[in-house]
Design an enzyme around this catalytic site. Structure first.
Site, short mmCIF file in Angstrom:
data_model
loop_
_atom_site.label_atom_id
_atom_site.label_comp_id
_atom_site.label_asym_id
_atom_site.label_seq_id
_atom_site.Cartn_x
_atom_site.Cartn_y
_atom_site.Cartn_z
N THR A 45 50.35 -2.56 74.54
CA THR A 45 50.37 -4.01 74.74
C THR A 45 50.57 -4.37 76.20
O THR A 45 50.10 -5.41 76.67
CB THR A 45 51.50 -4.62 73.88
OG1 THR A 45 51.17 -4.36 72.52
CG2 THR A 45 51.63 -6.11 74.08
N SER A 91 48.98 2.60 70.94
CA SER A 91 49.77 3.84 70.90
C SER A 91 49.76 4.51 69.53
O SER A 91 50.20 5.65 69.40
CB SER A 91 51.20 3.61 71.38
OG SER A 91 51.97 2.95 70.42
N THR A 124 54.36 0.31 72.40
CA THR A 124 55.72 0.45 71.89
C THR A 124 55.80 1.10 70.51
O THR A 124 56.84 1.60 70.13
CB THR A 124 56.42 -0.92 71.82
OG1 THR A 124 55.65 -1.78 70.98
CG2 THR A 124 56.58 -1.53 73.19
N1 ASP Z 1 50.32 -1.72 68.90
C1 ASP Z 1 50.83 -1.72 70.24
C2 ASP Z 1 50.91 -0.28 70.71
O1 ASP Z 1 51.80 0.43 70.32
C3 ASP Z 1 52.16 -2.39 70.28
C4 ASP Z 1 52.82 -2.47 71.64
O2 ASP Z 1 52.46 -1.83 72.61
O3 ASP Z 1 53.82 -3.23 71.74
O4 ASP Z 1 50.07 0.15 71.46
#
Ligand code: ASP
Length: 354
Positions: A45, A91, A124
């Site tokens: 993100t 991720s 995340t």
């Molecule tokens: N879906 C995203 C990821 O993990 C969520 C984030 O980065 O906050 O790439």
């Protein structure tokens, strides 16, 4: 006479303003001198782009490493930065191959005396898994700091730029040397072993349950109050330099009436299993029967966030307690333990040490 006084005042003003400028840039140069930080961008993100102002419905892993850095010009005051785009993914699409690539880049570049530390930008969702894997496999005392963001770059009050600034500050600091892999999020510093994602939306989503943050960072100043006690980085037996992939470990989540045939099925396609049991790693009599038959290593963890499992909690003699590692972190340690052909006793020891 009047004119020459005005001319004199103007000259003094111009001189003062330009010398302030020169002083400021000399100071920032002095600050960043001799400090080179490598930023390894993987997506998430923090590199997400969507509708202006909105926090949901965006595309993660869109901005490049260079674009991420250019949003924070203040980074130049801390260090010289080299950006490497390792991948640009959500991720949930991170793989063991990407982990191994990250570890190998860090291990190779860490021997360069010019490099002070490393920052990884990451989604995340699985940030905690990458952090724990690297905590067990990088072979350097130099700071390795992971960060991300909960809001995409195009949202109102995006949290990525500040998280990135704080990550670079920590990577450039002497305080972070020898602390294992660290995670920074919303001003708080966490150790890789205990950090986890605790919310699906909040900017403080990355946190550390019972053990809490080990430090904070404010305006680039790093304040550490605790140090991780479990073995990490240079103190582990793991070496991924010649690996292309990791053994397969599946996680099985127990719930009321969960089908015991899942245990047999998962074991057939895995080199090891992790059970996310209820309470202190418990499950039904049907599962006990199925698990007792298994010949592969089985780790018992809990589906509860603050779950500690000790040997006395185990329902099956052929299983190993995860200590307080979450199922997803227990799976990483088991995958690595299998790379060194550890037997049951050695795996038990690793779950105490790491
Ligand atoms: N879906 C995203 C990821 O993990 C969520 C984030 O980065 O906050 O790439």
């Amino acid at each position: 006479m009047k004119r020459s006084i005005i001319f004199f005042i103007c000259c003094v003003l111009v001189f003062t303003v330009s010398s302030i400028d020169i002083n400021a840039s000399a100071k920032s140069k002095e600050k960043s001198e001799g400090k080179k930080i490598i930023v390894l961008a993987t997506g998430g993100t923090i590199a997400g782009v969507g509708d202006a102002g909105k926090t949901a419905g965006y595309k993660p892993g869109t901005l490049t490493a260079e674009e991420l850095l250019s949003a924070v010009p203040e980074l130049a005051d801390i260090a010289d930065i080299e950006a490497i785009q390792v991948c640009n993914v959500n991720s949930d699409d991170i793989t063991a191959e990407i982990w191994i690539t990250l570890a190998n880049i860090i291990n190779e570049k860490a021997s360069d005396p010019e490099i002070k530390g490393f920052v990884i930008t990451h989604g995340t969702d699985t940030l905690e898994e990458t952090a724990y894997f690297l905590n067990l496999t990088v072979k350097t005392d130099k700071p390795v700091v992971i960060t991300g963001s909960m809001r995409p770059s195009t949202s109102i009050s995006a949290d990525g730029p500040m998280n990135l600034y704080e990550a670079v500050s920590i990577a450039a600091s002497d305080e972070a040397v020898g602390q294992g892999v660290l995670v920074v999020f919303s001003d708080r510093i966490y150790s890789a072993r205990s950090v986890t994602k605790t919310s699906t939306y909040h900017v403080t989503a990355i946190a550390s349950g019972e053990t809490g943050a080990i430090g904070i960072v404010r305006d680039g100043e790093v304040l550490l109050y605790e140090s991780p006690v479990k073995k990490h980085t240079t103190q582990t037996v793991f070496d991924v330099s010649n690996l292309e992939k990791l053994p397969t470990v599946s996680i099985l989540y127990f719930s009321v009436d969960a089908d015991p045939r899942l245990v047999k099925y998962a074991a057939k396609y895995s080199d090891g299993l992790v059970i996310a049991g209820a309470g202190a790693g418990e499950f039904s009599k049907k599962w006990i029967k199925a698990i007792k038959k298994l010949k592969i290593p089985v780790i018992i963890s809990s589906r509860i966030d603050d779950g500690v499992i000790t040997k006395d909690n185990l329902l099956c003699g052929n299983t190993i307690a995860a200590d307080n590692l979450s199922p997803q972190k227990a799976a990483i340690l088991l995958r690595l333990a299998l790379t060194v052909d550890a037997d049951k006793e050695q795996i038990e020891e690793m779950f105490k040490e790491y």
